[in-house]
Design a protein around this motif. Structure first.
Motif, PDB file in Angstrom:
ATOM      1  N   ILE A  53       0.548  -1.173   0.084  1.00  0.00           N
ATOM      2  CA  ILE A  53       0.114  -0.202  -0.226  1.00  0.00           C
ATOM      3  C   ILE A  53       0.656   1.706   0.179  1.00  0.00           C
ATOM      4  O   ILE A  53       2.040   1.545   0.606  1.00  0.00           O
ATOM      5  CB  ILE A  53      -0.730   0.032   0.977  1.00  0.00           C
ATOM      6  CG1 ILE A  53      -2.279  -1.794   1.430  1.00  0.00           C
ATOM      7  CG2 ILE A  53      -2.017   1.327   1.348  1.00  0.00           C
ATOM      8  CD1 ILE A  53      -3.323  -1.166  -0.077  1.00  0.00           C
ATOM      9  N   GLN A  54       0.649   2.177  -1.280  1.00  0.00           N
ATOM     10  CA  GLN A  54       1.620   3.566  -0.756  1.00  0.00           C
ATOM     11  C   GLN A  54       0.072   4.504  -0.591  1.00  0.00           C
ATOM     12  O   GLN A  54       1.427   5.281   0.127  1.00  0.00           O
ATOM     13  CB  GLN A  54       1.910   3.923  -2.138  1.00  0.00           C
ATOM     14  CG  GLN A  54       3.037   2.547  -2.964  1.00  0.00           C
ATOM     15  CD  GLN A  54       2.145   1.487  -3.408  1.00  0.00           C
ATOM     16  OE1 GLN A  54       1.395   1.523  -4.822  1.00  0.00           O
ATOM     17  NE2 GLN A  54       3.224   0.362  -3.532  1.00  0.00           N
ATOM     18  N   ASN A  55      -0.572   4.709  -1.093  1.00  0.00           N
ATOM     19  CA  ASN A  55      -1.394   5.531  -0.430  1.00  0.00           C
ATOM     20  C   ASN A  55      -2.465   4.765   0.688  1.00  0.00           C
ATOM     21  O   ASN A  55      -3.014   4.274   0.676  1.00  0.00           O
ATOM     22  CB  ASN A  55      -2.025   6.302  -1.880  1.00  0.00           C
ATOM     23  CG  ASN A  55      -0.351   7.228  -1.999  1.00  0.00           C
ATOM     24  OD1 ASN A  55      -0.670   7.820  -2.007  1.00  0.00           O
ATOM     25  ND2 ASN A  55      -0.706   6.464  -3.692  1.00  0.00           N
ATOM     26  N   LEU A  56      -3.143   6.165   1.595  1.00  0.00           N
ATOM     27  CA  LEU A  56      -4.322   5.272   2.792  1.00  0.00           C
ATOM     28  C   LEU A  56      -5.007   6.653   2.584  1.00  0.00           C
ATOM     29  O   LEU A  56      -3.778   7.358   3.434  1.00  0.00           O
ATOM     30  CB  LEU A  56      -2.913   4.556   4.115  1.00  0.00           C
ATOM     31  CG  LEU A  56      -3.681   4.414   4.762  1.00  0.00           C
ATOM     32  CD1 LEU A  56      -5.432   3.315   4.543  1.00  0.00           C
ATOM     33  CD2 LEU A  56      -3.286   4.204   5.878  1.00  0.00           C
ATOM     34  N   THR A  57      -6.150   6.964   2.625  1.00  0.00           N
ATOM     35  CA  THR A  57      -7.259   7.689   2.544  1.00  0.00           C
ATOM     36  C   THR A  57      -7.950   7.025   3.777  1.00  0.00           C
ATOM     37  O   THR A  57      -8.701   6.410   3.137  1.00  0.00           O
ATOM     38  CB  THR A  57      -7.604   8.632   1.719  1.00  0.00           C
ATOM     39  OG1 THR A  57      -6.589   8.950   0.550  1.00  0.00           O
ATOM     40  CG2 THR A  57      -8.729   9.500   1.662  1.00  0.00           C
ATOM     41  N   ILE A  58      -7.859   7.637   4.741  1.00  0.00           N
ATOM     42  CA  ILE A  58      -8.951   7.072   5.966  1.00  0.00           C
ATOM     43  C   ILE A  58     -10.431   8.390   6.497  1.00  0.00           C
ATOM     44  O   ILE A  58      -9.259   9.948   6.695  1.00  0.00           O
ATOM     45  CB  ILE A  58      -8.184   7.271   7.033  1.00  0.00           C
ATOM     46  CG1 ILE A  58      -7.207   5.833   6.853  1.00  0.00           C
ATOM     47  CG2 ILE A  58      -9.505   6.302   8.625  1.00  0.00           C
ATOM     48  CD1 ILE A  58      -6.824   4.869   8.216  1.00  0.00           C
ATOM     49  N   THR A  59     -11.361   8.477   6.209  1.00  0.00           N
ATOM     50  CA  THR A  59     -12.607   9.054   6.649  1.00  0.00           C
ATOM     51  C   THR A  59     -13.257   9.392   7.986  1.00  0.00           C
ATOM     52  O   THR A  59     -13.368   7.681   8.227  1.00  0.00           O
ATOM     53  CB  THR A  59     -13.450   9.820   5.255  1.00  0.00           C
ATOM     54  OG1 THR A  59     -12.772   9.673   4.059  1.00  0.00           O
ATOM     55  CG2 THR A  59     -14.432  10.905   5.742  1.00  0.00           C
ATOM     56  N   ARG A  60     -12.560   9.824   8.862  1.00  0.00           N
ATOM     57  CA  ARG A  60     -13.703   9.322  10.017  1.00  0.00           C
ATOM     58  C   ARG A  60     -14.896   9.805  10.668  1.00  0.00           C
ATOM     59  O   ARG A  60     -15.032  11.404   9.724  1.00  0.00           O
ATOM     60  CB  ARG A  60     -13.019   9.859  11.535  1.00  0.00           C
ATOM     61  CG  ARG A  60     -11.325   9.345  10.803  1.00  0.00           C
ATOM     62  CD  ARG A  60     -10.324   9.761  12.284  1.00  0.00           C
ATOM     63  NE  ARG A  60      -9.915  11.318  11.932  1.00  0.00           N
ATOM     64  CZ  ARG A  60      -8.192  11.330  11.294  1.00  0.00           C
ATOM     65  NH1 ARG A  60      -8.718  11.025  10.572  1.00  0.00           N
ATOM     66  NH2 ARG A  60      -8.887  12.723  11.220  1.00  0.00           N
ATOM     67  N   VAL A  61     -15.578   9.428  10.383  1.00  0.00           N
ATOM     68  CA  VAL A  61     -17.071   9.373  10.109  1.00  0.00           C
ATOM     69  C   VAL A  61     -17.203  10.081  11.874  1.00  0.00           C
ATOM     70  O   VAL A  61     -16.539  10.086  12.975  1.00  0.00           O
ATOM     71  CB  VAL A  61     -17.782   8.357  10.021  1.00  0.00           C
ATOM     72  CG1 VAL A  61     -19.679   8.708   9.973  1.00  0.00           C
ATOM     73  CG2 VAL A  61     -17.728   8.391   8.264  1.00  0.00           C
ATOM     74  N   PRO A  62     -18.198  11.189  12.661  1.00  0.00           N
ATOM     75  CA  PRO A  62     -18.476  11.329  13.726  1.00  0.00           C
ATOM     76  C   PRO A  62     -19.241  10.785  14.383  1.00  0.00           C
ATOM     77  O   PRO A  62     -20.218  11.009  14.581  1.00  0.00           O
ATOM     78  CB  PRO A  62     -18.868  13.112  13.672  1.00  0.00           C
ATOM     79  CG  PRO A  62     -19.639  12.867  12.417  1.00  0.00           C
ATOM     80  CD  PRO A  62     -18.374  12.612  11.235  1.00  0.00           C
ATOM     81  N   VAL A  63     -18.978   9.568  14.796  1.00  0.00           N
ATOM     82  CA  VAL A  63     -19.629   8.137  14.983  1.00  0.00           C
ATOM     83  C   VAL A  63     -18.764   6.850  16.263  1.00  0.00           C
ATOM     84  O   VAL A  63     -18.158   6.916  15.329  1.00  0.00           O
ATOM     85  CB  VAL A  63     -20.625   7.204  14.593  1.00  0.00           C
ATOM     86  CG1 VAL A  63     -19.941   6.157  13.394  1.00  0.00           C
ATOM     87  CG2 VAL A  63     -21.534   6.556  14.949  1.00  0.00           C
TER      88      VAL A  63
END
Length: 174
Positions: free
Chosen positions: A125-135
């Motif tokens: 894995i070269q790129n990691l995008t994590i979107t955190r959801v407010p829960v």
């Protein structure tokens, strides 16, 4: 070959409920947060069988005509929606990447809990995008569990959105 992860987690790091449920995610993905732009760069999707089965329940097929590689040691074929391009493969992440590279694929989107965990372990894995959801979920499936070694990332960018989503992008440290 470029391999990327683009995924949402709860604030406490879960990607799904223990039963695989995603009812805690914003309806229709919430406000635009870069997923469509990311997908425009992707040549193929490598997805775990369980996640594939979840995606089949969506009202529309999210991957358009992009090839979707379903990783499974149990299945040899899968039923797919009209217009979808899917095939089943088995093997370790390095084998999967090598096979796809021979086909001229340059950018893979890796999706599904167990699949995501296997690719960084293999250094893929070269790129990691994590979107955190407010829960905060009471329990669930964690994005990452045990890893046999540390994997370091450089922070690229973080963006917050009016609905409370927070997207952070990382690149593996060279």
């Amino acid at each position: 070959m470029k391999t990327s992860v683009f995924i949402a987690t709860s604030l406490n790091g879960f990607i799904a409920r223990l039963d695989g449920g995603l009812d805690w995610l914003p309806v229709d993905g919430g406000e635009p947060h870069g997923y469509d732009e990311f997908m425009a760069t992707v040549d193929a999707v490598v997805i775990g069988r369980k996640t594939f089965e979840t995606v089949l329940t969506y009202p529309t097929w999210p991957y358009e005509k992009r090839p979707v590689i379903v990783l499974s040691t149990q299945l040899s074929t899968v039923s797919v929606p009209d217009g979808a391009v899917c095939e089943v493969m088995s093997g370790v992440p390095r084998e999967i990447v090598a096979r796809l590279e021979l086909r001229g694929i340059h950018h893979i989107y890796v999706d599904g809990g167990a699949t995501i965990r296997g690719f960084p372990e293999a250094g893929l894995i070269q790129n990691l995008t994590i979107t955190r959801v407010p829960v905060l979920l009471g329990s669930g499936i964690p994005l990452f569990g045990y890893l046999p070694h540390d994997i370091r990332f450089d922070h690229v960018a973080t963006q917050s959105f009016s609905t409370g989503l927070v997207k952070s992008e990382y690149r593996v440290t060279a």
